[in-house]
Design a protein around this motif. Structure first.
Motif, PDB file in Angstrom:
ATOM      1  N   ALA A 204       5.329 -29.638  -4.510  1.00 52.96           N
ATOM      2  CA  ALA A 204       6.625 -29.469  -5.178  1.00 52.96           C
ATOM      3  C   ALA A 204       6.454 -28.871  -6.569  1.00 52.96           C
ATOM      4  N   ASN A 205       5.493 -29.371  -7.310  1.00 54.36           N
ATOM      5  CA  ASN A 205       5.280 -28.862  -8.662  1.00 54.36           C
ATOM      6  C   ASN A 205       4.872 -27.398  -8.665  1.00 54.36           C
ATOM      7  N   ARG A 206       4.071 -27.014  -7.668  1.00 59.30           N
ATOM      8  CA  ARG A 206       3.669 -25.613  -7.565  1.00 59.30           C
ATOM      9  C   ARG A 206       4.874 -24.726  -7.280  1.00 59.30           C
ATOM     10  N   LEU A 207       5.762 -25.208  -6.423  1.00 60.64           N
ATOM     11  CA  LEU A 207       6.937 -24.398  -6.070  1.00 60.64           C
ATOM     12  C   LEU A 207       7.920 -24.296  -7.223  1.00 60.64           C
ATOM     13  N   TYR A 208       8.108 -25.393  -7.964  1.00 55.12           N
ATOM     14  CA  TYR A 208       9.043 -25.360  -9.089  1.00 55.12           C
ATOM     15  C   TYR A 208       8.535 -24.452 -10.212  1.00 55.12           C
ATOM     16  N   ALA A 210       6.031 -22.044 -10.128  1.00 54.24           N
ATOM     17  CA  ALA A 210       5.335 -20.794  -9.844  1.00 54.24           C
ATOM     18  C   ALA A 210       6.270 -19.601  -9.846  1.00 54.24           C
ATOM     19  N   THR A 211       5.800 -18.525 -10.430  1.00 54.43           N
ATOM     20  CA  THR A 211       6.496 -17.235 -10.308  1.00 54.43           C
ATOM     21  C   THR A 211       5.779 -16.359  -9.290  1.00 54.43           C
ATOM     22  N   ASN A 212       4.522 -16.674  -9.019  1.00 55.01           N
ATOM     23  CA  ASN A 212       3.749 -15.928  -8.022  1.00 55.01           C
ATOM     24  C   ASN A 212       3.037 -16.940  -7.130  1.00 55.01           C
ATOM     25  N   VAL A 213       3.685 -17.349  -6.052  1.00 51.93           N
ATOM     26  CA  VAL A 213       3.188 -18.423  -5.196  1.00 51.93           C
ATOM     27  C   VAL A 213       1.994 -17.944  -4.381  1.00 51.93           C
ATOM     28  N   GLY A 255       3.274 -19.381   3.471  1.00 50.59           N
ATOM     29  CA  GLY A 255       3.147 -19.085   2.051  1.00 50.59           C
ATOM     30  C   GLY A 255       3.854 -17.798   1.688  1.00 50.59           C
ATOM     31  N   LEU A 256       3.860 -16.832   2.612  1.00 45.82           N
ATOM     32  CA  LEU A 256       4.535 -15.560   2.368  1.00 45.82           C
ATOM     33  C   LEU A 256       6.042 -15.762   2.281  1.00 45.82           C
ATOM     34  N   ASP A 257       6.607 -16.595   3.178  1.00 43.25           N
ATOM     35  CA  ASP A 257       8.035 -16.906   3.115  1.00 43.25           C
ATOM     36  C   ASP A 257       8.397 -17.480   1.743  1.00 43.25           C
ATOM     37  N   LEU A 258       7.596 -18.424   1.291  1.00 42.90           N
ATOM     38  CA  LEU A 258       7.876 -19.091   0.016  1.00 42.90           C
ATOM     39  C   LEU A 258       7.662 -18.159  -1.167  1.00 42.90           C
ATOM     40  N   ARG A 259       6.703 -17.280  -1.053  1.00 43.99           N
ATOM     41  CA  ARG A 259       6.456 -16.328  -2.143  1.00 43.99           C
ATOM     42  C   ARG A 259       7.634 -15.368  -2.301  1.00 43.99           C
ATOM     43  N   ASN A 260       8.232 -14.966  -1.183  1.00 45.00           N
ATOM     44  CA  ASN A 260       9.237 -13.902  -1.216  1.00 45.00           C
ATOM     45  C   ASN A 260      10.640 -14.369  -1.544  1.00 45.00           C
ATOM     46  N   SER A 261      10.882 -15.672  -1.572  1.00 41.26           N
ATOM     47  CA  SER A 261      12.250 -16.158  -1.793  1.00 41.26           C
ATOM     48  C   SER A 261      12.269 -17.312  -2.788  1.00 41.26           C
TER      49      SER A 261
END
Length: 305
Positions: A204-208, A210-213, A255-261
């Motif tokens: 969760a902390n990484r997602l909140y 991160a600008t480049n996941v 990870g690609l899904d999360l990076r792109n949105s």
């Protein structure tokens, strides 16, 4: 919770490895240091009996460490030192993998023992005046210092505890066993949830933040989501719900899904915080070892209000 059913779904397990330490306390060197510094009992001089180039020895130790780490990851905490709980659902998988480790360990040990005379001569040169032939076992003695073993025992079952004591004493002992069993289940389930809590919190902390996941952002949660249901021997409904929620909502995206949105990242991170709160409630609070970073999410305000 039916205690009799539990005893059929889990075992006590120990995993032991033994490896020659390749270190030795040197009394003479310790006395020399004390004499040079005019002091007493300030330390102990322990010699390394092999050089840094002893790769065959390091490989034996590395296999033993990997086997130990695997066993710890695929078993659960228990109240007795050196003993862990091994659910029957995962026993065959663990036993097969440990047999592979045993084969690797035996083969690597054979290579090391064959290489031992050469490594001993290298150590003789490296240690110079500190070398002592008496510190080194023979090859035959050395072979006995290496071992690896997985052993299992039945989980305590008060209904099978029938010894020659007065009924009132025996009943008290059985009640104590049942109480300890329930305590052991709580310890094991807290261990299971604590592992997931740490991974989900980090996720969760990484997602909140991160600008480049990174593409591997969900790997640890995904790995635990595959493993932990096999360790859930108690079948606790609340725990089962947590594991189902994690698998359904936190591992469904790459990870690609999360990076792109960014919207998807926030949606998944919010759900992760929700599940984190469920885990904390299950354990009666976050694990003591966890100090959460403060995410920039309204959900965090809701949880601590």
């Amino acid at each position: 919770m039916n205690i009799q059913n539990l005893t059929k779904r889990v075992m006590l397990a120990t995993f032991n490895t033994s490896v020659w330490r390749a270190r030795k306390f040197d009394t003479r060197a310790t006395e020399e240091v004390e004499a040079n510094h005019d002091t007493k009992d300030i330390g102990r001089f322990n010699k390394k009996l092999l050089t840094e180039g002893a790769t065959s020895y390091k490989e034996v130790c590395a296999i033993a460490n990997r086997a130990r780490a695997y066993f710890d990851a695929h078993s659960l905490d228990y109240d007795q030192l050196g003993v862990r709980l091994l659910p029957t659902d995962i026993y065959m998988e663990v036993a097969d993998r440990q047999r592979q480790f045993q084969d690797e360990f035996t083969a690597a040990t054979t290579v090391f023992i064959s290489d031992y005379p050469r490594l001993k001569e290298e150590a003789r040169n490296a240690l110079n005046g500190l070398f002592d032939d008496a510190d080194y076992p023979t090859q035959a003695e050395l072979a006995k210092k290496f071992g690896m073993r997985l052993a299992v025992l039945p989980f305590p079952d008060a209904s099978q505890f029938d010894i020659a004591l007065p009924d009132n004493v025996l009943d008290g002992l059985k009640a104590d066993i049942d109480s300890r069993v329930l305590g052991a289940v709580k310890t094991a389930n807290d261990d299971l949830v604590g592992r997931l809590f740490e991974a989900v919190q980090h996720f969760a902390n990484r997602l909140y933040g991160a600008t480049n996941v990174r593409l591997d952002v969900a790997d640890k949660v995904r790995e635990l989501s595959a493993l932990l249901p096999k360790l859930n021997f108690s079948g606790d409904p609340a725990l089962t719900h947590i594991l189902d929620e994690t698998r359904q909502h936190l591992t469904a995206y790459s990870g690609l899904d999360l990076r792109n949105s960014s919207d998807l990242r926030k949606q998944v991170a919010d759900k992760a915080m929700e599940i984190e709160a469920q885990m904390a409630a299950f354990m009666g609070g976050p694990p003591a070892s966890q100090v959460a970073a403060v995410p920039t999410s309204p959900m965090f305000d809701l949880l601590i209000a």
